[in-house]
Design an enzyme around this catalytic site. Structure first.
Site, PDB file in Angstrom:
ATOM      1  N   ASN A   9      40.274  84.827  45.679  1.00 57.33           N
ATOM      2  CA  ASN A   9      39.297  85.457  44.786  1.00 57.33           C
ATOM      3  C   ASN A   9      38.471  84.350  44.123  1.00 57.33           C
ATOM      4  OD1 ASN A   9      37.893  86.907  42.882  1.00 57.33           O
ATOM      5  ND2 ASN A   9      39.690  87.426  41.639  1.00 57.33           N
ATOM      6  N   LYS A  11      35.946  84.626  42.288  1.00 56.72           N
ATOM      7  CA  LYS A  11      35.417  85.055  40.977  1.00 56.72           C
ATOM      8  C   LYS A  11      33.940  84.668  40.853  1.00 56.72           C
ATOM      9  CE  LYS A  11      40.033  84.517  39.148  1.00 56.72           C
ATOM     10  NZ  LYS A  11      40.888  84.643  37.985  1.00 56.72           N
ATOM     11  N   HIS A  96      41.300  94.669  39.261  1.00 56.02           N
ATOM     12  CA  HIS A  96      41.603  93.295  38.830  1.00 56.02           C
ATOM     13  C   HIS A  96      41.649  93.250  37.302  1.00 56.02           C
ATOM     14  CE1 HIS A  96      41.348  89.006  38.114  1.00 56.02           C
ATOM     15  NE2 HIS A  96      41.810  88.853  39.348  1.00 56.02           N
ATOM     16  N   GLU A  98      40.664  91.195  35.174  1.00 58.61           N
ATOM     17  CA  GLU A  98      39.434  90.808  34.472  1.00 58.61           C
ATOM     18  C   GLU A  98      38.486  91.997  34.383  1.00 58.61           C
ATOM     19  OE1 GLU A  98      38.749  87.316  36.840  1.00 58.61           O
ATOM     20  OE2 GLU A  98      40.528  86.442  35.915  1.00 58.61           O
ATOM     21  N   GLU A 168      49.837  91.357  39.494  1.00 59.36           N
ATOM     22  CA  GLU A 168      49.279  90.190  38.810  1.00 59.36           C
ATOM     23  C   GLU A 168      49.528  90.317  37.310  1.00 59.36           C
ATOM     24  OE1 GLU A 168      46.052  88.163  41.251  1.00 59.36           O
ATOM     25  OE2 GLU A 168      45.060  89.753  40.141  1.00 59.36           O
ATOM     26  N   GLY A 174      45.107  82.554  35.691  1.00 61.94           N
ATOM     27  CA  GLY A 174      44.247  81.467  35.217  1.00 61.94           C
ATOM     28  C   GLY A 174      44.836  80.689  34.061  1.00 61.94           C
ATOM     29  N   SER A 214      48.300  82.211  38.919  1.00 67.46           N
ATOM     30  CA  SER A 214      48.543  80.762  38.939  1.00 67.46           C
ATOM     31  C   SER A 214      49.403  80.314  40.119  1.00 67.46           C
ATOM     32  CB  SER A 214      49.150  80.294  37.609  1.00 67.46           C
ATOM     33  OG  SER A 214      48.238  80.536  36.554  1.00 67.46           O
TER      34      SER A 214
HETATM   35  C1  PEP Z   1      43.273  86.115  40.314  1.00 66.97           C
HETATM   36  O1  PEP Z   1      42.123  85.945  39.984  1.00 66.97           O
HETATM   37  O2  PEP Z   1      43.586  87.178  40.873  1.00 66.97           O
HETATM   38  C2  PEP Z   1      44.259  85.068  40.046  1.00 66.97           C
HETATM   39  C3  PEP Z   1      45.516  85.284  40.361  1.00 66.97           C
HETATM   40  O3  PEP Z   1      43.800  83.899  39.487  1.00 66.97           O
HETATM   41  P1  PEP Z   1      44.627  82.497  39.326  1.00 66.97           P
HETATM   42  O4  PEP Z   1      45.260  82.214  40.662  1.00 66.97           O
HETATM   43  O5  PEP Z   1      43.606  81.491  38.946  1.00 66.97           O
HETATM   44  O6  PEP Z   1      45.664  82.723  38.277  1.00 66.97           O
END
Ligand code: PEP
Length: 256
Positions: A9, A11, A96, A98, A168, A174, A214
């Site tokens: 992703n 972003k 997601h 976000e 997630e 992040g 992460s």
């Molecule tokens: C994500 O955006 O779905 C995500 C898991 O980001 P990160 O790996 O940066 O934590």
């Protein structure tokens, strides 16, 4: 046997040139693993076509970070599923964190987007996960179950073949903090039992459940080694082709 799936992703990162070169680099870095692991990248909308061209005839698939559920009309700023298909997209992300927590998407909107994605013939990664205060209040399973049941409302057992669930935990996205492999396994097993209740055990057993939050080259093997963890959804580390390929290699390795 569930084929692991790793999503990148991107972003709101990259520009036209770097999206093209990242897509090319991912294609060559991951080429030795795409026979037994599905790999999808999610570039920003304006670079979908360019990135798709750069993926060329490789097995790395093109995904979109969002979509609107209406087919066309007066929805300024939105992007339809037909437009995404026209750009070569085969996967769409819904739910997601976000979009849920920064942009205010409700469970109902996530469900409309999920159903519209499936009705358009595309595959969908439906993301679920608890916030830190929810985890601390012991509500992880309740939140995941609510988001799953709401997100999958009206999705048929047949359509589940085109659904991937991404667990997630919001506090891990992040932040550099990762769920322990044991905590991820517990949440994934619980998600699978909700799917068995919503559909039937065979559907639940066939559905891929990715972990996201992460994931890095250094922790991917431990996480993906868990019996109910079928690959990952990767944010930050998907912007570096070599590290992303390391993560894909970890998903491709046989589980003991
Ligand atoms: C994500 O955006 O779905 C995500 C898991 O980001 P990160 O790996 O940066 O934590």
């Amino acid at each position: 046997m569930r084929i692991p799936i790793v999503g990148g992703n991107w972003k709101m990162n990259t520009n036209r040139a770097s999206a093209r070169s990242l897509a090319q680099a991912v294609t060559s870095a991951c080429s030795s693993h795409t026979h037994n692991t599905q790999v999808v990248v999610f570039p920003p909308f304006p670079y979908l076509v360019e990135a798709g061209v750069a993926l060329g005839g490789s097995n790395v698939m093109l995904g979109a970070q969002d979509a609107y559920f209406e087919p066309d009309g007066a929805f300024t700023g939105e992007v339809s599923l037909a437009m995404l298909k026209d750009c070569g997209v085969s996967f769409v992300l819904t739910g997601h964190s976000e979009r849920r927590h920064v942009l205010g998407e409700s469970d109902d909107l996530v469900n409309r987007k999920t159903r519209a994605t499936l009705d358009a013939g595309l595959s969908c990664i439906l993301c679920v996960g608890e916030k830190l205060e929810e985890r601390e209040a012991g509500q992880t399973d309740t939140v995941n179950e609510r988001q799953l049941r709401a997100g999958l409302r009206g999705v048929s057992a047949d359509q589940m073949a085109r659904i991937v669930i991404a667990y997630e935990p919001v506090w891990a996205i992040g932040t550099g903090k990762t769920a322990t492999p044991a905590d991820a396994q517990t949440a994934h097993a619980r998600i699978r039992s909700v799917l068995a209740d919503l559909y039937r055990p065979a559907v639940a057993n066939a559905t891929r459940i990715q972990y996201g939050g992460s994931v890095k080259g250094s922790n991917a093997s431990e996480l993906f080694g868990q019996p109910d963890v079928d690959g990952g959804l990767i944010g930050g580390a998907s912007l570096k082709a070599d590290e992303f390929a390391q993560i894909v290699a970890a998903a491709a390795a046989p589980r003991s």
